[in-house]
Design an enzyme around this catalytic site. Structure first.
Site: not given
Ligand code: 5GP
Ligand code: MG
Length: 183
Positions: A47-48, A103-104, A107, A135, A156-157, A163, A169
């Site tokens: 969902k990101g 993509e959001d 990582d 990242k 962690f953002v 989320d 979100r």
């Protein structure tokens, strides 16, 4: 929701809504230059990527189609394992299409590496990746990301689609989550 509304939950605002919009506009200009006259298929990863997709799609001065995939990567805790399960597949046929995965954040890069291989095996003319954030770990992995919005530190953002436990979100900015929220 604005960062000031949940100040106590955040350590630091990394990128404001305005900075994100400016950067997405610049990425859209790059994409337009790379796909002149093409009908691009944007594939958002749920969902990101919902916010990035909504803003990037509207910014692009190209005919586009939008489709969505939902995947889950098996793994212990917060570490991605690279073993991916499709929760919702695409509705579109990829044969001959120019595909851009939206993509959001990247990582470990494992999810995207898998997704890239999966979509490339479906007969697309091309498959490239656009990620808003990357990242440091991902920068070392051999996942070939054509468009990157921002390189960010290994924190962690949350916000702008990202989320923690399905919260935050709808935060307009992207911010580092305060450790007391998750520990
Ligand atoms: P990986 O690249 O490790 O396979 O997994 C990337 C996915 O992990 C992203 O699509 C996102 O869903 C999640 N993720 C990675 N880093 C963060 C982060 O800092 N915040 C949030 N909210 N999700 C993250
Ligand atoms: Mg994601």
């Amino acid at each position: 929701m604005d960062s000031v509304d949940i100040q106590a939950d955040l350590t630091k605002v990394l990128h404001t809504e305005a900075e994100i919009h400016t950067r997405i506009a610049a990425m859209a200009r790059e994409i337009e230059a790379d796909y002149p006259g093409e009908n691009l298929l944007l594939v958002g990863v749920l969902k990101g990527a919902v916010m990035v997709m909504a803003d990037l799609a509207r910014e692009l001065k190209l005919p586009i189609n939008m489709d969505w995939m939902a995947v889950s990567s098996y793994g212990a805790g917060t570490q991605s394992s690279g073993v991916v399960r499709i929760l919702k597949d695409l509705d579109s046929d990829l044969s001959g299409r120019n595909v851009l995965i939206v993509e959001d954040i990247i990582d470990s890069g494992l999810t995207l590496t898998w997704l890239l291989g999966n979509l490339r095996s479906r007969g697309a003319a091309s498959v490239e990746i656009c990620a808003l954030f990357r990242k440091p770990l991902a920068a070392k992995v051999v996942v070939d990301v054509r468009y990157v919005g921002f390189e960010i530190p290994n924190d962690f953002v949350v916000g702008y689609g990202l989320d923690f436990d399905e919260r935050y979100r709808n935060l307009r900015d992207v911010a580092v989550l305060a450790p007391h929220v998750y520990s």
